[in-house]
Design a protein around this motif. Structure first.
Motif: not given
Length: 153
Positions: A119-135
């Protein structure tokens, strides 16, 4: 003398079993209390299945596993990893896989089944995804992941 032979044989048998255990279908689950995530009763996979999946992945020229073999947030994370390997290669994973499995970056977690059960790996990537989509730039993503997932390293 006989005791030494018996002891030596026992140690050799235990080491051989430990080495062959994953190939015989034994569990290869590695993790910690924070990192385990069971989905539909499956918390890990056999070493043979993981090795076959990674080998097939390499033969197809993929950098990550096929996201279509997962579902839910794990599938979303694998999809993002597949489309953004250059970003994940710049991020550290804080689940402990760098020490336990020799991972060099968050991308390494998505080259195998590791991230599917963490769940840590998944959480890290989903956080990176959200932030990446926000630029957000990479350094901000990296700092946010550190703030949210580092365990006082």
């Amino acid at each position: 003398m006989r005791r030494a032979i018996i002891f030596g044989s026992s140690v050799a048998a235990i080491l051989a079993l430990a080495y062959l255990w994953p190939m015989l279908g034994g569990s290869t689950a590695k993790g910690n209390a924070r990192g385990a995530m069971c989905v539909a009763g499956h918390c890990c996979c056999t070493g043979r299945a993981e090795a076959e999946t990674v080998a097939a992945n390499g033969a197809q020229g993929r950098l990550t596993l096929d996201p279509n073999q997962f579902f839910g947030p794990v599938k979303e994370a694998y999809k993002f990893a597949e489309k953004n390997p250059e970003l994940l290669a710049q991020l550290h994973c804080y689940c402990g896989c760098d020490k336990a499995e020799g991972h060099q970056s968050l991308l390494d977690c998505y080259r195998s089944m590791h991230a599917a059960s963490c769940e840590i790996c998944t959480g890290e990537v989903l956080l990176a995804k959200r932030m990446s989509e926000q630029g957000s730039p990479v350094d901000q993503i990296r700092n946010a992941i550190r703030r949210n997932f580092a365990q006082n390293d």
